[in-house]
Design a protein around this motif. Structure first.
Motif, PDB file in Angstrom:
ATOM      1  N   ALA A  46       0.855  -1.172   0.000  1.00 18.79           N
ATOM      2  CA  ALA A  46       0.000   0.000   0.000  1.00 18.79           C
ATOM      3  C   ALA A  46       0.901   1.235   0.000  1.00 18.79           C
ATOM      4  O   ALA A  46       2.087   1.142   0.302  1.00 18.79           O
ATOM      5  N   PRO A  47       0.388   2.413  -0.325  1.00 17.35           N
ATOM      6  CA  PRO A  47       1.234   3.616  -0.383  1.00 17.35           C
ATOM      7  C   PRO A  47       1.753   4.035   0.981  1.00 17.35           C
ATOM      8  O   PRO A  47       1.168   3.676   2.016  1.00 17.35           O
ATOM      9  N   PRO A  48       2.852   4.808   1.011  1.00 18.99           N
ATOM     10  CA  PRO A  48       3.341   5.343   2.284  1.00 18.99           C
ATOM     11  C   PRO A  48       2.243   6.111   3.007  1.00 18.99           C
ATOM     12  O   PRO A  48       1.469   6.828   2.389  1.00 18.99           O
ATOM     13  N   GLY A  49       2.165   5.933   4.317  1.00 15.64           N
ATOM     14  CA  GLY A  49       1.137   6.602   5.093  1.00 15.64           C
ATOM     15  C   GLY A  49      -0.074   5.732   5.337  1.00 15.64           C
ATOM     16  O   GLY A  49      -0.832   5.966   6.279  1.00 15.64           O
ATOM     17  N   ALA A  50      -0.254   4.722   4.494  1.00 17.71           N
ATOM     18  CA  ALA A  50      -1.357   3.782   4.704  1.00 17.71           C
ATOM     19  C   ALA A  50      -1.032   2.896   5.897  1.00 17.71           C
ATOM     20  O   ALA A  50       0.128   2.610   6.167  1.00 17.71           O
ATOM     21  N   PRO A  51      -2.051   2.454   6.610  1.00 15.68           N
ATOM     22  CA  PRO A  51      -1.794   1.651   7.816  1.00 15.68           C
ATOM     23  C   PRO A  51      -0.976   0.393   7.529  1.00 15.68           C
ATOM     24  O   PRO A  51      -0.198  -0.044   8.374  1.00 15.68           O
ATOM     25  N   ASN A  52      -1.159  -0.171   6.375  1.00 18.14           N
ATOM     26  CA  ASN A  52      -0.470  -1.428   6.071  1.00 18.14           C
ATOM     27  C   ASN A  52       0.688  -1.225   5.110  1.00 18.14           C
ATOM     28  O   ASN A  52       1.057  -2.112   4.352  1.00 18.14           O
ATOM     29  N   TYR A  53       1.299  -0.029   5.134  1.00 14.42           N
ATOM     30  CA  TYR A  53       2.475   0.208   4.299  1.00 14.42           C
ATOM     31  C   TYR A  53       3.606  -0.696   4.725  1.00 14.42           C
ATOM     32  O   TYR A  53       3.842  -0.923   5.909  1.00 14.42           O
ATOM     33  N   GLY A  54       4.364  -1.183   3.742  1.00  8.63           N
ATOM     34  CA  GLY A  54       5.456  -2.113   4.023  1.00  8.63           C
ATOM     35  C   GLY A  54       5.270  -3.303   3.105  1.00  8.63           C
ATOM     36  O   GLY A  54       4.217  -3.912   3.044  1.00  8.63           O
ATOM     37  N   TYR A  55       6.306  -3.639   2.382  1.00  7.70           N
ATOM     38  CA  TYR A  55       6.159  -4.579   1.292  1.00  7.70           C
ATOM     39  C   TYR A  55       5.891  -6.010   1.730  1.00  7.70           C
ATOM     40  O   TYR A  55       6.490  -6.510   2.681  1.00  7.70           O
ATOM     41  N   THR A  56       5.004  -6.668   0.962  1.00  5.83           N
ATOM     42  CA  THR A  56       4.782  -8.103   1.038  1.00  5.83           C
ATOM     43  C   THR A  56       5.515  -8.729  -0.128  1.00  5.83           C
ATOM     44  O   THR A  56       5.347  -8.307  -1.272  1.00  5.83           O
ATOM     45  N   PHE A  57       6.335  -9.733   0.159  1.00  4.13           N
ATOM     46  CA  PHE A  57       7.189 -10.335  -0.845  1.00  4.13           C
ATOM     47  C   PHE A  57       6.641 -11.652  -1.361  1.00  4.13           C
ATOM     48  O   PHE A  57       5.983 -12.400  -0.639  1.00  4.13           O
ATOM     49  N   GLY A  58       6.958 -11.917  -2.641  1.00  2.03           N
ATOM     50  CA  GLY A  58       6.734 -13.235  -3.195  1.00  2.03           C
ATOM     51  C   GLY A  58       7.817 -14.186  -2.733  1.00  2.03           C
ATOM     52  O   GLY A  58       8.743 -13.800  -2.007  1.00  2.03           O
ATOM     53  N   SER A  59       7.737 -15.434  -3.154  1.00  2.00           N
ATOM     54  CA  SER A  59       8.670 -16.458  -2.709  1.00  2.00           C
ATOM     55  C   SER A  59       9.944 -16.513  -3.554  1.00  2.00           C
ATOM     56  O   SER A  59      10.859 -17.263  -3.235  1.00  2.00           O
ATOM     57  N   GLY A  60       9.997 -15.733  -4.619  1.00  2.00           N
ATOM     58  CA  GLY A  60      11.236 -15.610  -5.378  1.00  2.00           C
ATOM     59  C   GLY A  60      11.316 -16.478  -6.603  1.00  2.00           C
ATOM     60  O   GLY A  60      10.660 -17.527  -6.707  1.00  2.00           O
ATOM     61  N   THR A  61      12.140 -16.033  -7.556  1.00  2.00           N
ATOM     62  CA  THR A  61      12.506 -16.806  -8.744  1.00  2.00           C
ATOM     63  C   THR A  61      14.017 -16.941  -8.768  1.00  2.00           C
ATOM     64  O   THR A  61      14.721 -15.925  -8.758  1.00  2.00           O
ATOM     65  N   ARG A  62      14.486 -18.176  -8.757  1.00  2.00           N
ATOM     66  CA  ARG A  62      15.933 -18.414  -8.799  1.00  2.00           C
ATOM     67  C   ARG A  62      16.347 -18.573 -10.253  1.00  2.00           C
ATOM     68  O   ARG A  62      15.972 -19.546 -10.909  1.00  2.00           O
ATOM     69  N   LEU A  63      17.123 -17.609 -10.737  1.00  2.00           N
ATOM     70  CA  LEU A  63      17.534 -17.580 -12.145  1.00  2.00           C
ATOM     71  C   LEU A  63      19.024 -17.862 -12.263  1.00  2.00           C
ATOM     72  O   LEU A  63      19.832 -17.245 -11.573  1.00  2.00           O
ATOM     73  N   THR A  64      19.351 -18.796 -13.163  1.00  2.00           N
ATOM     74  CA  THR A  64      20.742 -19.095 -13.472  1.00  2.00           C
ATOM     75  C   THR A  64      20.968 -18.851 -14.953  1.00  2.00           C
ATOM     76  O   THR A  64      20.213 -19.371 -15.787  1.00  2.00           O
ATOM     77  N   VAL A  65      21.986 -18.065 -15.262  1.00  2.00           N
ATOM     78  CA  VAL A  65      22.338 -17.796 -16.663  1.00  2.00           C
ATOM     79  C   VAL A  65      23.681 -18.460 -16.945  1.00  2.00           C
ATOM     80  O   VAL A  65      24.679 -18.158 -16.279  1.00  2.00           O
ATOM     81  N   VAL A  66      23.686 -19.344 -17.933  1.00  2.00           N
ATOM     82  CA  VAL A  66      24.912 -20.109 -18.229  1.00  2.00           C
ATOM     83  C   VAL A  66      25.503 -19.695 -19.574  1.00  2.00           C
ATOM     84  O   VAL A  66      24.834 -19.060 -20.389  1.00  2.00           O
TER      85      VAL A  66
END
Lengths: 112, 115
Positions: B95-115
């Motif tokens: 939510a935007p800064p100042g909103a009660p629930n401001y603060g990021y919720t994260f996904g579980s991630g993508t592990r990328l390997t470039v060969v």
């Protein structure tokens, strides 16, 4: 710009003891501070936050202290448990900003 | 469950290939961001968005493009993958800064390997 640092990359504590993780920030305009916990293989998870109009905030077994004079904050974990093993990040931003800047993290390990 | 969904969870690319990392959130958050996390380092901001149609660069934007056509989705494109882009990528929403629930919720991630 903003930079966020942590005093120690690793911290080892005895199970049952209190843990203290420290963080320094550089931008005096920063007014919102967040602590995240990241367990292995997972994304960061919100623990507790504090705004600059406060100097202390308590949650369940966690307390965040903010010292704006020296631009320092700390996370205190009471009665550390094995489940507290993780990397802890502090993050800072300011009210008008849309981005949060993270520190490099402290790995907390628990000794049985 | 409500949250941030990232796909794929794992990906291996050859140098020079392109791909898109998908991110979707169902919390009606205006703010979304992409971070990368390299071993022994914190999270570095790649790109962020404050709403549909609005994007901006973070700390390490080179080699990545983003778009925000809807509130829910914020894909990250690698145009020509390089080994230096091997990392774990996290998408987050807030939510935007100042909103009660401001603060990021994260996904579980993508592990990328470039060969």
């Amino acid at each position: 710009g903003e930079s966020v640092g942590l005093h120690l990359p690793t911290l080892s504590v005895q199970e049952g003891d209190n843990s203290i993780i420290n963080c320094a920030y550089s931008n005096s305009a920063s007014d919102y501070f967040i602590w995240y916990k990241q367990e292995s293989g997972k994304g960061p998870q919100f623990i507790i936050d504090i705004r600059s109009n406060m100097d202390k905030r308590q949650g369940q077994r966690v307390t965040v202290l903010l010292n704006k004079t020296v631009k320092h904050l700390s996370l205190q974990i009471a009665a550390t448990q094995p489940g507290d093993s993780a990397v802890y990040f502090c993050a800072v931003t300011y009210s008008s900003a849309s981005k949060i800047i993270f520190g490099s993290g402290t790995r907390l390990s628990i000794r049985p | 469950n409500a949250g941030v969904t990232q796909t794929p969870k794992f990906q291996v690319l050859k140098t020079g290939q392109s791909m898109t990392l998908q991110c979707a959130q169902d919390m009606n958050h205006e703010y979304m961001s992409w971070y990368r996390q390299d071993p022994g380092m914190g999270l570095r901001l790649i790109h962020y968005s404050v709403g549909a149609g609005i994007t901006d660069q973070g700390e390490v934007p080179n080699g990545y493009n983003v778009s925000r056509s809807t509130t829910e989705d914020f894909p990250l494109r690698l145009l020509s993958a390089a080994p230096s882009q091997t990392s774990v990528y996290f998408c987050a929403s807030s939510a935007p800064p100042g909103a009660p629930n401001y603060g990021y919720t994260f996904g579980s991630g993508t592990r990328l390997t470039v060969v």
